[in-house]
Design an enzyme around this catalytic site. Sequence first.
Site, PDB file in Angstrom:
ATOM      1  N   ILE A 287       0.811  -1.220   0.000  1.00  0.00           N
ATOM      2  CA  ILE A 287       0.000   0.000   0.000  1.00  0.00           C
ATOM      3  C   ILE A 287       0.841   1.264   0.000  1.00  0.00           C
ATOM      4  O   ILE A 287       0.294   2.370  -0.071  1.00  0.00           O
ATOM      5  CB  ILE A 287      -0.964   0.028   1.212  1.00  0.00           C
ATOM      6  CG1 ILE A 287      -0.194  -0.071   2.534  1.00  0.00           C
ATOM      7  CG2 ILE A 287      -2.001  -1.062   1.096  1.00  0.00           C
ATOM      8  CD1 ILE A 287      -1.072   0.040   3.769  1.00  0.00           C
ATOM      9  N   GLY A 290       8.294   4.071   1.306  1.00  0.00           N
ATOM     10  CA  GLY A 290       8.884   5.229   1.960  1.00  0.00           C
ATOM     11  C   GLY A 290      10.364   5.042   2.149  1.00  0.00           C
ATOM     12  O   GLY A 290      10.948   4.038   1.713  1.00  0.00           O
ATOM     13  N   GLY A 291      11.000   6.024   2.794  1.00  0.00           N
ATOM     14  CA  GLY A 291      12.430   5.947   3.023  1.00  0.00           C
ATOM     15  C   GLY A 291      12.818   4.784   3.910  1.00  0.00           C
ATOM     16  O   GLY A 291      13.915   4.240   3.806  1.00  0.00           O
ATOM     17  N   PHE A 292      11.895   4.381   4.805  1.00  0.00           N
ATOM     18  CA  PHE A 292      12.178   3.267   5.701  1.00  0.00           C
ATOM     19  C   PHE A 292      12.041   1.931   4.990  1.00  0.00           C
ATOM     20  O   PHE A 292      12.794   0.997   5.233  1.00  0.00           O
ATOM     21  CB  PHE A 292      11.224   3.330   6.901  1.00  0.00           C
ATOM     22  CG  PHE A 292      11.479   2.290   7.948  1.00  0.00           C
ATOM     23  CD1 PHE A 292      12.443   2.494   8.927  1.00  0.00           C
ATOM     24  CD2 PHE A 292      10.763   1.110   7.966  1.00  0.00           C
ATOM     25  CE1 PHE A 292      12.681   1.537   9.907  1.00  0.00           C
ATOM     26  CE2 PHE A 292      10.984   0.145   8.944  1.00  0.00           C
ATOM     27  CZ  PHE A 292      11.950   0.367   9.915  1.00  0.00           C
ATOM     28  N   SER A 294       8.909  -0.690   2.653  1.00  0.00           N
ATOM     29  CA  SER A 294       7.578  -0.901   2.097  1.00  0.00           C
ATOM     30  C   SER A 294       6.536  -0.979   3.208  1.00  0.00           C
ATOM     31  O   SER A 294       6.819  -1.398   4.328  1.00  0.00           O
ATOM     32  CB  SER A 294       7.544  -2.193   1.276  1.00  0.00           C
ATOM     33  OG  SER A 294       8.503  -2.143   0.238  1.00  0.00           O
ATOM     34  N   ASP A 407      10.353  16.095   9.554  1.00  0.00           N
ATOM     35  CA  ASP A 407      10.002  15.651   8.205  1.00  0.00           C
ATOM     36  C   ASP A 407       8.511  15.850   7.952  1.00  0.00           C
ATOM     37  O   ASP A 407       7.802  14.941   7.511  1.00  0.00           O
ATOM     38  CB  ASP A 407      10.378  14.180   8.012  1.00  0.00           C
ATOM     39  CG  ASP A 407      10.464  13.794   6.522  1.00  0.00           C
ATOM     40  OD1 ASP A 407      10.566  14.708   5.680  1.00  0.00           O
ATOM     41  OD2 ASP A 407      10.445  12.600   6.222  1.00  0.00           O
TER      42      ASP A 407
END
Length: 615
Positions: A287, A290-292, A294, A407
């Site tokens: 869904i 991101g930087g971290f 999935s 952020d």
Amino acid sequence: MITPNESNGSLNMTLVKASGGVFGPICNAYEILQVHPWVKETNQKDVDVALNVRNELLASNQENELLKSWSGDPCLPNPWHGLGCEPYNGSVIITSLDLSSSELQGSIPPSIAELAKLKTLNLSYNCFNGSIPEFPAFSVLESMDIRHNQLTRQPPESLISLPHLELLYYGCNCYLDKKLQPSFNESRLRTDSGRCDSEGRTHKPVIVIGVACGSFLFTIVVGIVFVCIYRRRLRHRGGFDNKEQHMVENILIYLPSKDDISTKSIAIEKFTLASIEAATEKYKTLIGEGGFGSVFHGMLLEGQEVAVKVRSAESTQGTREFENELNLLSEIRHENLVPLLGYCSENDQQILVYPFMSNGSLQDRLYGDAAKRKTLDWPTRLSIALGAARGLQYLHTFAGRCIIHRDVKSSNILLDHTMCAKVADFGFSKYAPQEGDSGVISLEVRGTAGYLDPEYYTTQQLSVKSDVFSFGVVLLEIVTGREPLNIHRPRNEWSLVEWATPYLRDQKIDEIVDPSIRGGYHAEAMWRVVEAAQSCIETSAAYRPFMANIVRELEDALIIENNASEYMKSIDSLGTSNSNRFSVVMDKRIALPPMSTPSEPLSIMTQQPSPPQPR
């Protein structure tokens, strides 16, 4: 002849033919008079105060059903829900106020303290924040229950001097220091010592350890032994560093020193890797990215939908960010912050579990993929902006220590099934300096292009005003429907801030408003949001407002917009043509001041709110 029946309150009427009369009796009409006792009026001062309390609560609870039912006389003929009234010196006064479990948020209305004959106050099981209002010395208040809220400031010491106050329950305010001033302990007041107990009884502290078969109660000694064993295992596994926080099953235990052990009240569940794979059907539905890593959709055994964020091997955000988010979200809870449900750290996997936000992110709704995009009307955008602002304000005024998000962006503002905005992604968040520290933090610059505070970028000195700049960009996104950075546009339109600034200076707001909402907003409400955005994106942090100021501006804008909407509905109900729907409200224009310079700071928007009370 009419005779009353005492048993059932009925009247029996007997008609008798007059002596010597020829015809039978005839009754054309009869009149019955009944004497009613004089109805006393509610004390006018209490009426005025009750209306003020209602209006102050409505500022943060526009859709609350209880408040909508408050109309007319507060006590007569029947008291408003939650009010208790008694006769007093020929009138009726308010003696109790019970708003428990009423889904209320915002600050406790200061007007409550003006109810001169109030004896009982129950505000428990709500989401009130801030502090308790000061009660006058002549108050007759006998008991106060403020358990299960989000209060951040200590009860005022003036409560001790109230001559009739005997009970003060304040437990389960997880942001409120459980150790009151010594003067409270020395007073006659009976309290619950701040313990989190739903019945208000006093129990010995326990540590709740979640296991597969259920919950067991252990003593502190057993908990400490368990922590020691767990720490030893972590060293052998090469797991988390030996820092201040260590995880034991589904609760975080903080060990700031060898002599000081305390248990946080927010439990974070520890999931096994097998349970994560079962919940996500082995990561079946992606869904987000991101930087971290999935993000996958999942379903827990009890039926709760969740979003499972899995750190990828290529992620630029490592163990430090994982621990940072885990530690921060174990301390904070707010309606406008995404809560952390649990985590998994197994087989070198680092996974975070959150509630599923069914309406995606603000970015998705404004200009994301066509499949996720859905036009947001202006009132909804305004409500989302206010919710996100309240979340950031909470972070910046956190009772323990101010938190800087670092952020803030539209993709980190998520929307639940009711379109309530929740700020997410705390991997880069940091605590602000405490008293005695310098006013800024020197850190490696973190953030997202298009939202980055230019002063923070050039000086590498971080403050809460960096979040304010980023939020100003979000406000521009909400107004314009544009991305903060798009190199596929003409060169002068790459940066949203650079493109919008000349229009703001020239007061040409209509030329930058998202075409999908043109004609669908109240001019004054729009100008308030634009002014707030303009002050947020000032180049110098010194001339930017604090989030508390932004929240107030957005609250005013939403009130104006909602009142205008109700006014237009009334016009529509009278048969006014839809084509003229916004012709009345769009005529008004409010002058927008030019962008301020260092010699001309914003006098209202840059006023610093009073700092939170120390814990």
